[in-house]
Every structure is written in C-alpha cells, then in structure tokens.
Design a protein around this motif. Structure first.
Motif, PDB file in Angstrom:
ATOM      1  N   MET A   1      -2.248  -7.006  -8.197  1.00 20.78           N
ATOM      2  CA  MET A   1      -1.771  -6.368  -9.427  1.00 20.78           C
ATOM      3  C   MET A   1      -2.747  -6.561 -10.576  1.00 20.78           C
ATOM      4  N   GLU A   2      -3.423  -7.704 -10.589  1.00 17.61           N
ATOM      5  CA  GLU A   2      -4.371  -7.993 -11.671  1.00 17.61           C
ATOM      6  C   GLU A   2      -5.624  -7.135 -11.591  1.00 17.61           C
ATOM      7  N   MET A   3      -5.837  -6.464 -10.457  1.00 13.43           N
ATOM      8  CA  MET A   3      -6.997  -5.568 -10.344  1.00 13.43           C
ATOM      9  C   MET A   3      -6.860  -4.357 -11.255  1.00 13.43           C
ATOM     10  N   ARG A   4      -5.610  -3.963 -11.558  1.00 15.45           N
ATOM     11  CA  ARG A   4      -5.327  -2.822 -12.430  1.00 15.45           C
ATOM     12  C   ARG A   4      -6.130  -1.581 -12.023  1.00 15.45           C
ATOM     13  N   LEU A   5      -6.004  -1.228 -10.759  1.00 19.93           N
ATOM     14  CA  LEU A   5      -6.709  -0.049 -10.259  1.00 19.93           C
ATOM     15  C   LEU A   5      -6.071   1.212 -10.827  1.00 19.93           C
ATOM     16  N   PRO A   6      -6.866   2.255 -11.075  1.00 18.00           N
ATOM     17  CA  PRO A   6      -6.330   3.508 -11.624  1.00 18.00           C
ATOM     18  C   PRO A   6      -5.263   4.103 -10.705  1.00 18.00           C
ATOM     19  N   ARG A   7      -4.219   4.663 -11.297  1.00 18.51           N
ATOM     20  CA  ARG A   7      -3.112   5.212 -10.512  1.00 18.51           C
ATOM     21  C   ARG A   7      -3.571   6.311  -9.568  1.00 18.51           C
ATOM     22  N   GLN A   8      -4.470   7.185 -10.034  1.00 19.55           N
ATOM     23  CA  GLN A   8      -4.934   8.282  -9.180  1.00 19.55           C
ATOM     24  C   GLN A   8      -5.617   7.745  -7.930  1.00 19.55           C
ATOM     25  N   GLU A   9      -6.433   6.699  -8.091  1.00 14.79           N
ATOM     26  CA  GLU A   9      -7.115   6.106  -6.938  1.00 14.79           C
ATOM     27  C   GLU A   9      -6.111   5.474  -5.981  1.00 14.79           C
ATOM     28  N   LEU A  10      -5.061   4.888  -6.519  1.00 14.96           N
ATOM     29  CA  LEU A  10      -4.045   4.263  -5.676  1.00 14.96           C
ATOM     30  C   LEU A  10      -3.314   5.311  -4.839  1.00 14.96           C
ATOM     31  N   TRP A  11      -2.948   6.440  -5.458  1.00 15.85           N
ATOM     32  CA  TRP A  11      -2.259   7.492  -4.705  1.00 15.85           C
ATOM     33  C   TRP A  11      -3.176   8.087  -3.645  1.00 15.85           C
ATOM     34  N   LEU A  12      -4.452   8.268  -3.987  1.00 12.37           N
ATOM     35  CA  LEU A  12      -5.405   8.777  -3.009  1.00 12.37           C
ATOM     36  C   LEU A  12      -5.569   7.797  -1.851  1.00 12.37           C
ATOM     37  N   SER A  13      -5.606   6.519  -2.180  1.00 16.41           N
ATOM     38  CA  SER A  13      -5.733   5.481  -1.143  1.00 16.41           C
ATOM     39  C   SER A  13      -4.505   5.482  -0.240  1.00 16.41           C
TER      40      SER A  13
ATOM     41  N   LEU B   1       2.888   0.249  -6.256  1.00 14.54           N
ATOM     42  CA  LEU B   1       2.013   1.177  -5.541  1.00 14.54           C
ATOM     43  C   LEU B   1       0.842   0.447  -4.894  1.00 14.54           C
ATOM     44  N   VAL B   2       0.216  -0.460  -5.612  1.00  9.09           N
ATOM     45  CA  VAL B   2      -0.926  -1.182  -5.049  1.00  9.09           C
ATOM     46  C   VAL B   2      -0.479  -2.116  -3.928  1.00  9.09           C
ATOM     47  N   LEU B   3       0.711  -2.702  -4.060  1.00  6.91           N
ATOM     48  CA  LEU B   3       1.203  -3.619  -3.034  1.00  6.91           C
ATOM     49  C   LEU B   3       1.576  -2.880  -1.756  1.00  6.91           C
ATOM     50  N   VAL B   4       2.268  -1.740  -1.893  1.00  7.79           N
ATOM     51  CA  VAL B   4       2.644  -0.956  -0.717  1.00  7.79           C
ATOM     52  C   VAL B   4       1.395  -0.402  -0.023  1.00  7.79           C
ATOM     53  N   THR B   5       0.419   0.035  -0.816  1.00  3.32           N
ATOM     54  CA  THR B   5      -0.822   0.561  -0.240  1.00  3.32           C
ATOM     55  C   THR B   5      -1.556  -0.521   0.544  1.00  3.32           C
ATOM     56  N   TRP B   6      -1.635  -1.711  -0.029  1.00  2.00           N
ATOM     57  CA  TRP B   6      -2.310  -2.826   0.652  1.00  2.00           C
ATOM     58  C   TRP B   6      -1.583  -3.190   1.950  1.00  2.00           C
ATOM     59  N   LEU B   7      -0.263  -3.174   1.932  1.00  4.25           N
ATOM     60  CA  LEU B   7       0.496  -3.452   3.147  1.00  4.25           C
ATOM     61  C   LEU B   7       0.176  -2.436   4.236  1.00  4.25           C
ATOM     62  N   GLN B   8      -0.044  -1.192   3.844  1.00  4.91           N
ATOM     63  CA  GLN B   8      -0.374  -0.167   4.830  1.00  4.91           C
ATOM     64  C   GLN B   8      -1.777  -0.345   5.386  1.00  4.91           C
ATOM     65  N   VAL B   9      -2.673  -0.905   4.583  1.00  8.67           N
ATOM     66  CA  VAL B   9      -4.011  -1.234   5.081  1.00  8.67           C
ATOM     67  C   VAL B   9      -3.895  -2.281   6.184  1.00  8.67           C
ATOM     68  N   LEU B  10      -3.088  -3.309   5.928  1.00  9.16           N
ATOM     69  CA  LEU B  10      -2.882  -4.348   6.930  1.00  9.16           C
ATOM     70  C   LEU B  10      -2.177  -3.778   8.163  1.00  9.16           C
ATOM     71  N   ARG B  11      -1.224  -2.878   7.940  1.00  8.85           N
ATOM     72  CA  ARG B  11      -0.501  -2.256   9.053  1.00  8.85           C
ATOM     73  C   ARG B  11      -1.467  -1.474   9.942  1.00  8.85           C
ATOM     74  N   LEU B  12      -2.429  -0.812   9.322  1.00  9.23           N
ATOM     75  CA  LEU B  12      -3.426  -0.063  10.088  1.00  9.23           C
ATOM     76  C   LEU B  12      -4.230  -1.014  10.969  1.00  9.23           C
ATOM     77  N   MET B  13      -4.631  -2.147  10.422  1.00  5.28           N
ATOM     78  CA  MET B  13      -5.385  -3.133  11.189  1.00  5.28           C
ATOM     79  C   MET B  13      -4.559  -3.642  12.370  1.00  5.28           C
ATOM     80  N   VAL B  14      -3.281  -3.907  12.119  1.00  4.94           N
ATOM     81  CA  VAL B  14      -2.405  -4.398  13.180  1.00  4.94           C
ATOM     82  C   VAL B  14      -2.228  -3.340  14.260  1.00  4.94           C
TER      83      VAL B  14
END
Length: 198
Positions: A25-37, A109-122
């Motif tokens: 959360m502290e990364m404060r990534l732009p919302r548009q980039e998060l949705w694209l990710s 949004l950033v937390l759910v996106t990161w969880l999906q990154v891990l899910r992809l790895m799994v």
C-alpha cells in the motif's frame, strides 16, 4: 522492483501478510497501472488455467457442465477480471460499512492484484506437479487455498486497520455474498455475448 525485493515481498506475504500489505500500500502505485496489472494477470491466469485443462483434462464429468467461460481462455479472462473487480469493490465498501479505514480503493486493488500474481506462480507450479506427482499437485491445491485465505484475511485486516482478524473475515464473507450477486450478472452478460456470437 528488484528481484531481491520481489522475493522479500513474497516471503513476507506468506509469513507476515500484514507487513507485506503495508509495504504494498505504501508504494502508492497509480490506479490506472493497477487496473492494467489486474487485467494482465487475469489474462495470464486464464491462459495457464486453460493450458492445464488441455494438458491434463479432469476426469470429473461434471467439469463438462461448467459454463462456457471456464473453457474458453478469452471468456474466462473476462470472467476472472470481472470477478476480481467486484472483489475489490466489495471488500472496500463492505469494509468501510463495518468501520474500516481504508484510505482508498487502491489499497484493496493493489493487494488483490498482488495475490493474483502469487496465484499465477502457484498455478504454474501445480501444472508442472500434475505431470510429475499428481498427488502432490492435489495437496498443493489444498494448501494454496487455505494459505491464500489466511493471507487474504491478513490483507483485508491491514487495509482497513481493523486490528481484528475475525472482523476482516466477516468482511470477506459478506463480500462473497455481494460477489455472488455481481458474478451472476457477469455470467449473464457472457452468456448473451456467446449467444450473439453463435
């Protein structure tokens, strides 16, 4: 993000989800980039899932009765993205309704996106295991589901500053109800698209 930082973040997510959530959360990534990710990871997850079905078709005949979205990679990607978007919105608003203090929807949004990154790895690991050791692959699916639920509770707790894992679990359960309603609408839309395409 460097490879070392990525590994640290994965390790924190697995064993100290609250710490990982705060770092994300502290990364404060732009919302548009998060949705694209989120869209990109949805496509990749759908591709790996579809590949796993082709390489190792499930023996359960009930799978054939699943909606077409689960068999077509493009439709499944759309379905998954819709499901994840509804998840983000539900976790944010339900959490606020229960006294949460998430700064913005971007936190979820950033937390759910990161969880999906891990899910992809799994998923990739499970696809490989399915050929080498099917029993281990089945066990890995169970462990990943349980561990993933634990991480999600920790993430929601950190995002809404509850300091109470049970309250965070309640937010997730209530959000599931909202998701069922929302996903039924998404599936209906996908069904309409399939019918028109046919």
């Amino acid at each position: 993000m460097t490879s070392d930082r990525f590994r640290d973040l994965v390790r924190q997510t697995l064993f100290r989800p609250h710490v990982a959530a705060r770092a994300l959360m502290e990364m404060r990534l732009p919302r548009q980039e998060l949705w694209l990710s989120l869209g990109l990871v949805s496509i990749l997850n759908a591709f790996v899932y579809s590949l796993s079905l082709q390489l190792n078709p499930p023996a359960d005949p009930a799978v054939a009765l699943m909606p077409p979205a689960f068999h077509a990679p493009v439709l499944f990607a759309l379905f998954l993205f819709g499901a994840l978007a509804i998840t983000v919105v539900a976790l944010y608003h339900v959490g606020l309704g229960l006294g949460g203090a998430a700064v913005s929807m971007d936190d979820l949004l950033v937390l759910v996106t990161w969880l999906q990154v891990l899910r992809l790895m799994v998923q990739i690991v499970i696809v490989v295991l399915a050929f080498a050791a099917p029993v281990l692959a089945a066990m890995a699916v169970m462990v990943a589901a349980i561990w993933g639920a634990y991480i999600l509770v920790g993430f929601v707790d950190a995002a809404h500053r509850f300091g109470n894992m049970f309250k965070a679990a309640g937010v997730i359960l209530l959000s599931l109800v909202a998701m069922v309603i929302g996903l039924s609408a998404v599936l209906s839309l996908i069904g309409i698209v399939v019918m028109r395409g046919g």
